[in-house]
Design an enzyme around this catalytic site. Structure first.
Site, PDB file in Angstrom:
ATOM      1  N   ASP A   7      28.887 -55.399   6.242  1.00 42.78           N
ATOM      2  CA  ASP A   7      27.595 -54.609   5.984  1.00 42.78           C
ATOM      3  C   ASP A   7      27.381 -53.260   5.936  1.00 42.78           C
ATOM      4  OD1 ASP A   7      24.622 -55.485   5.100  1.00 42.78           O
ATOM      5  OD2 ASP A   7      24.249 -54.310   7.231  1.00 42.78           O
ATOM      6  N   GLU A   9      24.716 -49.627   5.716  1.00 42.15           N
ATOM      7  CA  GLU A   9      23.533 -48.764   5.898  1.00 42.15           C
ATOM      8  C   GLU A   9      23.719 -47.633   5.017  1.00 42.15           C
ATOM      9  OE1 GLU A   9      20.969 -50.419   6.962  1.00 42.15           O
ATOM     10  OE2 GLU A   9      21.943 -52.090   8.144  1.00 42.15           O
ATOM     11  N   GLU A  52      11.656 -43.575   4.892  1.00 43.09           N
ATOM     12  CA  GLU A  52      11.636 -45.104   4.363  1.00 43.09           C
ATOM     13  C   GLU A  52      13.035 -45.841   4.983  1.00 43.09           C
ATOM     14  OE1 GLU A  52      11.974 -42.991   0.471  1.00 43.09           O
ATOM     15  OE2 GLU A  52      11.089 -42.725   2.321  1.00 43.09           O
ATOM     16  N   HIS A 150      17.635 -53.064  11.328  1.00 42.68           N
ATOM     17  CA  HIS A 150      19.263 -53.437  10.755  1.00 42.68           C
ATOM     18  C   HIS A 150      20.338 -52.601  11.356  1.00 42.68           C
ATOM     19  CE1 HIS A 150      17.457 -55.098   6.711  1.00 42.68           C
ATOM     20  NE2 HIS A 150      16.671 -55.237   7.511  1.00 42.68           N
ATOM     21  N   ASP A 155      24.396 -56.638  11.819  1.00 46.82           N
ATOM     22  CA  ASP A 155      24.167 -57.523  10.628  1.00 46.82           C
ATOM     23  C   ASP A 155      25.590 -58.552  10.141  1.00 46.82           C
ATOM     24  OD1 ASP A 155      21.619 -56.715  10.936  1.00 46.82           O
ATOM     25  OD2 ASP A 155      21.601 -55.526   8.847  1.00 46.82           O
TER      26      ASP A 155
END
Length: 232
Positions: A7, A9, A52, A150, A155
């Protein structure tokens, strides 16, 4: 078979718009079982972190400012990945960011044939249902109570459990694990042998004896207007 569950980010949704990868987490599976080997790294994106995006993963530019550049540590990642298939949730997104970072570093992109996507798998298994990682963990009874924000490695670990469940690997693995445990229980253990073939025996007679037939006839004679005497 070796597989990598991973995963990422990022600072945003589109690497073509200048967004960068800031974290990657990988979990190694062999024959659908976790080996305990993982890879995890943070990277300095050399740009700002949109609010965000920070709200999703909690990684501030202050935290990332002293982390290494992706280009300076590519070999470590490639050594861990090897040539194994790579499994991710919405895999096209993660592959897009990794390959964008490779391109910035002047390196060849990862082969998209290695990509396995659990979102696509979920759509086939559960059409019409929710396919987010949270929703699928709930469906398969995977504990995610510790997932406040997250995180790439967290994850990836959740996704590894989900992938095992979705592919039936846990049931397969339990049988293999039991056999392995039996073999390793003692260095002097006698190998398990197959059961002996079944011996065929003739069927036993079940016919009524003359005495039983006589008692039955006596009983029938006592019946008053039995049904089988009725006219059709």
């Amino acid at each position: 078979m070796r597989e990598i569950i991973f995963d990422t980010e990022t600072t945003g949704l589109d690497p073509k718009a200048g967004h960068r990868l800031v974290e990657i987490g990988c979990v190694e599976l062999i024959d659908r079982r976790e080996t305990g080997r993982t890879f995890h790294a943070y990277y300095n994106p050399q740009r700002d972190m949109p609010p965000e995006a920070e709200a999703v993963h909690g990684l501030s530019i202050q935290f990332l400012s002293n982390k290494p550049l992706f280009a300076d540590h590519i070999e470590e990642l490639l050594d861990f990945l090897g040539d194994a298939p790579m499994v991710a949730h919405n895999a096209a997104f993660d592959f897009g960011f990794i390959n964008a970072e490779f391109a910035r570093a002047g390196r060849a992109a990862l082969d998209m044939q290695r990509m396995r996507c659990t979102v696509q798998m979920a759509r086939k298994l559960h059409p019409g249902a929710k396919h987010s990682l949270d929703a699928l963990c709930t469906r398969y009874g995977i504990d995610r109570s510790h997932r406040i924000k997250h995180g790439a490695l967290l994850d990836a670990e959740l996704l590894a459990h989900l992938y095992i469940e979705m592919t039936g690997g846990r049931q397969i693995g339990l049988g293999l694990a039991a056999e392995a445990a039996q073999e390793q229980a003692s260095p002097l253990a006698v190998p398990t042998t197959r059961a002996a073939p079944r011996i065929f025996r003739e069927a036993r007679p079940h016919s009524a004896t003359p005495a039983e037939l006589a008692r039955h006839a006596e009983f029938v004679a006592t019946l008053n207007n039995p049904l089988w005497h009725d006219n059709p």
